[in-house]
Design a protein around this motif. Sequence first.
Motif, PDB file in Angstrom:
ATOM      1  N   VAL A 149      -0.350  -7.937  11.187  1.00  0.00           N
ATOM      2  CA  VAL A 149      -0.161  -9.165  10.404  1.00  0.00           C
ATOM      3  C   VAL A 149       0.805  -8.858   9.264  1.00  0.00           C
ATOM      4  O   VAL A 149       0.502  -8.014   8.409  1.00  0.00           O
ATOM      5  CB  VAL A 149      -1.496  -9.685   9.832  1.00  0.00           C
ATOM      6  CG1 VAL A 149      -1.248 -10.917   8.961  1.00  0.00           C
ATOM      7  CG2 VAL A 149      -2.457 -10.005  10.959  1.00  0.00           C
ATOM      8  N   PRO A 150       1.952  -9.505   9.194  1.00  0.00           N
ATOM      9  CA  PRO A 150       2.859  -9.302   8.052  1.00  0.00           C
ATOM     10  C   PRO A 150       2.176  -9.752   6.759  1.00  0.00           C
ATOM     11  O   PRO A 150       1.478 -10.780   6.750  1.00  0.00           O
ATOM     12  CB  PRO A 150       4.059 -10.190   8.376  1.00  0.00           C
ATOM     13  CG  PRO A 150       3.964 -10.454   9.848  1.00  0.00           C
ATOM     14  CD  PRO A 150       2.509 -10.452  10.172  1.00  0.00           C
ATOM     15  N   ALA A 151       2.365  -8.994   5.682  1.00  0.00           N
ATOM     16  CA  ALA A 151       1.710  -9.341   4.424  1.00  0.00           C
ATOM     17  C   ALA A 151       2.579  -8.940   3.243  1.00  0.00           C
ATOM     18  O   ALA A 151       3.310  -7.935   3.308  1.00  0.00           O
ATOM     19  CB  ALA A 151       0.339  -8.653   4.326  1.00  0.00           C
ATOM     20  N   VAL A 152       2.487  -9.706   2.160  1.00  0.00           N
ATOM     21  CA  VAL A 152       3.168  -9.379   0.903  1.00  0.00           C
ATOM     22  C   VAL A 152       2.224  -9.685  -0.250  1.00  0.00           C
ATOM     23  O   VAL A 152       1.276 -10.464  -0.108  1.00  0.00           O
ATOM     24  CB  VAL A 152       4.484 -10.172   0.718  1.00  0.00           C
ATOM     25  CG1 VAL A 152       5.480  -9.856   1.821  1.00  0.00           C
ATOM     26  CG2 VAL A 152       4.203 -11.666   0.627  1.00  0.00           C
ATOM     27  N   ILE A 153       2.496  -9.054  -1.384  1.00  0.00           N
ATOM     28  CA  ILE A 153       1.793  -9.360  -2.628  1.00  0.00           C
ATOM     29  C   ILE A 153       2.790 -10.050  -3.562  1.00  0.00           C
ATOM     30  O   ILE A 153       3.856  -9.506  -3.836  1.00  0.00           O
ATOM     31  CB  ILE A 153       1.254  -8.085  -3.304  1.00  0.00           C
ATOM     32  CG1 ILE A 153       0.211  -7.412  -2.410  1.00  0.00           C
ATOM     33  CG2 ILE A 153       0.673  -8.408  -4.674  1.00  0.00           C
ATOM     34  CD1 ILE A 153      -0.253  -6.067  -2.945  1.00  0.00           C
ATOM     35  N   ILE A 154       2.428 -11.217  -4.041  1.00  0.00           N
ATOM     36  CA  ILE A 154       3.263 -11.937  -4.996  1.00  0.00           C
ATOM     37  C   ILE A 154       2.695 -11.731  -6.393  1.00  0.00           C
ATOM     38  O   ILE A 154       1.592 -12.196  -6.700  1.00  0.00           O
ATOM     39  CB  ILE A 154       3.320 -13.445  -4.673  1.00  0.00           C
ATOM     40  CG1 ILE A 154       3.864 -13.675  -3.266  1.00  0.00           C
ATOM     41  CG2 ILE A 154       4.163 -14.183  -5.706  1.00  0.00           C
ATOM     42  CD1 ILE A 154       3.828 -15.132  -2.819  1.00  0.00           C
ATOM     43  N   GLU A 155       3.413 -10.993  -7.233  1.00  0.00           N
ATOM     44  CA  GLU A 155       3.038 -10.810  -8.641  1.00  0.00           C
ATOM     45  C   GLU A 155       3.889 -11.788  -9.456  1.00  0.00           C
ATOM     46  O   GLU A 155       5.053 -11.535  -9.740  1.00  0.00           O
ATOM     47  CB  GLU A 155       3.296  -9.370  -9.093  1.00  0.00           C
ATOM     48  CG  GLU A 155       2.419  -8.328  -8.412  1.00  0.00           C
ATOM     49  CD  GLU A 155       1.023  -8.250  -9.026  1.00  0.00           C
ATOM     50  OE1 GLU A 155       0.698  -9.106  -9.882  1.00  0.00           O
ATOM     51  OE2 GLU A 155       0.262  -7.343  -8.643  1.00  0.00           O
ATOM     52  N   HIS A 156       3.288 -12.903  -9.832  1.00  0.00           N
ATOM     53  CA  HIS A 156       4.065 -14.002 -10.403  1.00  0.00           C
ATOM     54  C   HIS A 156       4.682 -13.666 -11.760  1.00  0.00           C
ATOM     55  O   HIS A 156       5.862 -13.929 -11.991  1.00  0.00           O
ATOM     56  CB  HIS A 156       3.188 -15.251 -10.527  1.00  0.00           C
ATOM     57  CG  HIS A 156       2.819 -15.832  -9.210  1.00  0.00           C
ATOM     58  ND1 HIS A 156       1.682 -15.463  -8.528  1.00  0.00           N
ATOM     59  CD2 HIS A 156       3.444 -16.746  -8.432  1.00  0.00           C
ATOM     60  CE1 HIS A 156       1.617 -16.124  -7.388  1.00  0.00           C
ATOM     61  NE2 HIS A 156       2.673 -16.922  -7.304  1.00  0.00           N
ATOM     62  N   CYS A 157       3.877 -13.115 -12.670  1.00  0.00           N
ATOM     63  CA  CYS A 157       4.372 -12.789 -14.003  1.00  0.00           C
ATOM     64  C   CYS A 157       3.358 -11.884 -14.687  1.00  0.00           C
ATOM     65  O   CYS A 157       2.289 -11.599 -14.134  1.00  0.00           O
ATOM     66  CB  CYS A 157       4.635 -14.047 -14.837  1.00  0.00           C
ATOM     67  SG  CYS A 157       3.129 -14.988 -15.224  1.00  0.00           S
ATOM     68  N   HIS A 158       3.682 -11.447 -15.899  1.00  0.00           N
ATOM     69  CA  HIS A 158       2.807 -10.560 -16.657  1.00  0.00           C
ATOM     70  C   HIS A 158       2.055 -11.369 -17.718  1.00  0.00           C
ATOM     71  O   HIS A 158       2.685 -12.010 -18.575  1.00  0.00           O
ATOM     72  CB  HIS A 158       3.603  -9.450 -17.332  1.00  0.00           C
ATOM     73  CG  HIS A 158       4.136  -8.434 -16.363  1.00  0.00           C
ATOM     74  ND1 HIS A 158       5.180  -8.706 -15.504  1.00  0.00           N
ATOM     75  CD2 HIS A 158       3.754  -7.146 -16.109  1.00  0.00           C
ATOM     76  CE1 HIS A 158       5.433  -7.637 -14.770  1.00  0.00           C
ATOM     77  NE2 HIS A 158       4.574  -6.680 -15.114  1.00  0.00           N
ATOM     78  N   VAL A 159       0.731 -11.290 -17.671  1.00  0.00           N
ATOM     79  CA  VAL A 159      -0.073 -12.077 -18.609  1.00  0.00           C
ATOM     80  C   VAL A 159      -0.150 -11.430 -19.984  1.00  0.00           C
ATOM     81  O   VAL A 159      -0.652 -12.055 -20.930  1.00  0.00           O
ATOM     82  CB  VAL A 159      -1.507 -12.281 -18.063  1.00  0.00           C
ATOM     83  CG1 VAL A 159      -1.474 -12.956 -16.711  1.00  0.00           C
ATOM     84  CG2 VAL A 159      -2.272 -10.954 -17.987  1.00  0.00           C
TER      85      VAL A 159
END
Length: 454
Positions: free
Chosen positions: A180-190
């Motif tokens: 299963v292709p997978a990615v992690i999306i790290e949107h921004c730094h809190v």
Amino acid sequence: MKKLIYIIAFCLLFLNGTHVSAASRIQPTPDEPIVIVIDPGHGGENEGTIENGFLEKSMTMITAQAMYEELNLYDNIEVYLTRTEDCDMTLKERAEFAASVHADFLFSIHYNASVKHDLFGSEVWISSANPFNAYGYQFGCTQMETMQEMGLFLRGVKTKKNDRGTDYYGIIREATQLNVPAVIIEHCHVDEERDYPFCDSEEELVAFGKADAISVAKYFGLKSELLNIDYTSYSAEKLKSADANHTVSSTEWDDTPPEICKIETLNGPDEKGMITLQISAADYDSPLIYYDYSYDNGETYSPLQIWPGSNVLKGTYTDTFQFTLQVPYDTIPYLTVRAYNQFDTFTVSNQLVLPLTKSPESIAEENKKPEELSEEDAESAKQKTKHFFHIPSQLNNAVKDVDLIDFLLISMIIVVLLFISLLIAKCITASRLRKRRRRQAKKTLGNTTRQTHR
């Protein structure tokens, strides 16, 4: 006529070749509905980052739910969530769920924080294994463009391996093992103030979810009659080039620092402490994205600054640029600069030691004439002249007492030494007198003896 035919044939061949080499989606598109699984990161006891009052497990749920609802507005698609409530769920369970519904892609939703709370920007983590690396790279670049349109700084599309040589991040590793292709999306730094405006309300978190859905729609070439949107031609025209048989080199983890970082002074410091520096740096493996500077010999550094011309999608940056900074008054600047690459590894520049810049108050104080000084200033000046360092009044009285005692002790020591010297001198004189008398006696005895022999 033959020449004309050859020219036309060559042009057709060139145009055809250009069309064939145009970037297109590497991942095959199924005829049946595309299956998307959205994974709200963390959950249950695993809260994720909790910096500055944020709670990542709740943030990811809001964004994932918005992404889910938006994607369901497109045609020919099935969308699932790995969790719909705040519960514990292992990474393996999330990947197994995606495999059980035959997911074409698994998107893991996250928000970021850094150890020193100084990083900012958006990034996507992808698999290092083929062909999933190429799939992830093409989606990641699409996602980066979407984040850039929202106003975020881009940190890039990256891979990282563990000590075993497999994918470092568990959700990617578990998913790719199940094909299963997978990615992690790290949107921004809190935990960085420049990223706060993008995640400090529920509306902003929902906006991220809708933006993620647009990236997915572009990547798979989806369309929506309900929204009157058609991205069917997007993948063929705008997806970044990738090779399904090779790892995209620009995504590989780079733990080597930039090869070059040097600074030189162009102007200053002037009367206001303004200094213009020229920075030259180079990294031959990954683009430069940040820099910071110190004027106190590296004890403290400025917040990270965006490296001019940094473009992680193209892998480019400006190798030489100028910037102006102001150092505090009455401080000798010991200047250094650090250049950071895409993987946050940095190189420290050479050091510049520049002249002290005096404050207007210091200059005015130095230029005052004696008659212009107030009584208080005059007394202060007298004390500074008498003592190199200023001594508080209590300590000054103690110093006076100590000085009197020292004087008495030294006087006593001198008297004792003089007395001892007198005794020694007297002893030496007596010794010499005795020796003279003995010599005189011997001489008299000698004369008497000679007269007797005669």
